[in-house]
Enzyme design. Structure first.
Site, PDB file in Angstrom:
ATOM      1  N   SER A 144       0.873  -1.132   0.000  1.00 14.25           N
ATOM      2  CA  SER A 144       0.009   0.174   0.096  1.00 14.25           C
ATOM      3  C   SER A 144       0.790   1.031   0.054  1.00 14.25           C
ATOM      4  O   SER A 144       2.122   1.212   0.367  1.00 14.25           O
ATOM      5  CB  SER A 144      -0.921  -0.006   1.275  1.00 14.25           C
ATOM      6  OG  SER A 144      -1.620   1.270   1.474  1.00 14.25           O
ATOM      7  N   TYR A 157      -1.576  -0.599  10.801  1.00 14.12           N
ATOM      8  CA  TYR A 157      -1.620  -1.121   9.444  1.00 14.12           C
ATOM      9  C   TYR A 157      -0.636  -0.583   8.616  1.00 14.12           C
ATOM     10  O   TYR A 157      -0.048  -1.261   7.896  1.00 14.12           O
ATOM     11  CB  TYR A 157      -3.224  -0.558   9.088  1.00 14.12           C
ATOM     12  CG  TYR A 157      -3.409  -0.887   7.373  1.00 14.12           C
ATOM     13  CD1 TYR A 157      -3.696  -2.110   6.899  1.00 14.12           C
ATOM     14  CD2 TYR A 157      -3.171   0.094   6.527  1.00 14.12           C
ATOM     15  CE1 TYR A 157      -3.833  -2.440   5.459  1.00 14.12           C
ATOM     16  CE2 TYR A 157      -3.437  -0.131   5.411  1.00 14.12           C
ATOM     17  CZ  TYR A 157      -3.924  -1.280   4.770  1.00 14.12           C
ATOM     18  OH  TYR A 157      -3.688  -1.467   3.223  1.00 14.12           O
TER      19      TYR A 157
END
Length: 263
Positions: A144, A157
């Site tokens: 990501s 995360y």
């Protein structure tokens, strides 16, 4: 059939929805052989039927909990028993959590790392060992842009995705001389079930974001990296440029992000 997919067996984790499912559909259109994994076998059955209708040469499904090492071992034994050699591994399974770090339960932190990092590493090691025997293969890790530029309430995360990026970069150097390509794909926000767990306000804000990709767009981007020598793919491009800007002006990027998330 695309020559890049001819006689290729592609294993996709998290294939029952979102990016993994859409990647499976794109690969199916090109006639690939697919091994689709997810915890939800009922959803996998639906994905399998769709992939067969789209033209996949063969579709095998397996109920996999990527955060459970015994489940990964079971998958490896299954592949061996079925004499299935994986040519392309797409590590897509993962989840996120939206919460200030100081309020997070430690078990949730462990779970994020088990699924997003440790399970990914364990499966990669097992599959890569079979690729070494054939001196070819490709590993595509879905990370990501959050692993490059962090945002409030996603500290853990973001840390897991930064770990995946770093792992991918080191692994590439280790495996490239053997003939195994490692590619890391970094997306910004994508319209997937990921945002079903972040709160309605955050979800609505994300869906209005002009930089949010559809899951179909993301699936095509992942599928298009199969068979290439790309080291890294970052999308959308404008957010990728923002991650580069962070290296030079981190205070400015932090200011912009705080303004955005506090609105």
């Amino acid at each position: 059939m695309s020559l890049r997919f001819e006689k290729q067996t592609i294993l996709i984790t998290g294939a029952s929805s979102g990016i993994g499912q859409q990647t499976a559909y794109e690969a199916a259109k090109a006639g690939a052989r697919l091994v689709l994994c997810s915890r939800r076998i009922d959803k996998l059955e639906q994905t399998k039927k769709e992939c067969e209708q789209l033209g996949a040469e063969a579709v095998t499904i397996f109920s996999l909990d990527i955060g459970n090492l015994e489940s990964i071992e079971s998958l490896i034994h299954f592949l061996e028993d079925q004499n299935i050699q994986i040519d392309v591994l797409i590590n897509n399974a993962g989840f996120g959590h939206d919460q200030p770090f100081l309020e997070m339960d430690m078990q949730k932190i462990f779970d994020l790392f088990k699924v997003n990092v440790l399970g990914l590493m364990f499966l990669t090691q097992k599959i890569a060992l079979t690729m070494v025997d054939h001196k070819k293969g490709q590993i595509i890790n879905i990370a990501s842009l959050a692993g490059k530029v962090s945002t409030p309430n996603y500290a853990v995360y973001d840390a897991t995705k930064a770990a995946v990026i770093s792992f991918s970069n080191a692994l590439r150097m280790e495996l490239q001389p053997i003939g195994i390509q490692v590619t890391v794909v970094n997306f910004g926000p994508v319209d997937t079930p990921f945002f079903d767990h972040v709160g309605q306000a955050r979800k609505e804000k994300t869906m209005r974001n002009p930089f949010t990709l559809s899951k179909k767009q993301a699936g095509k981007i992942v599928a298009n990296t199969i068979g290439t020598k790309k080291y890294e793919v970052n999308r959308p491009i404008l957010l990728a440029l923002g991650s580069k800007m962070y290296s030079f002006t981190p205070q400015l990027v932090d200011y912009i992000l705080l303004k955005h998330y506090n609105r």
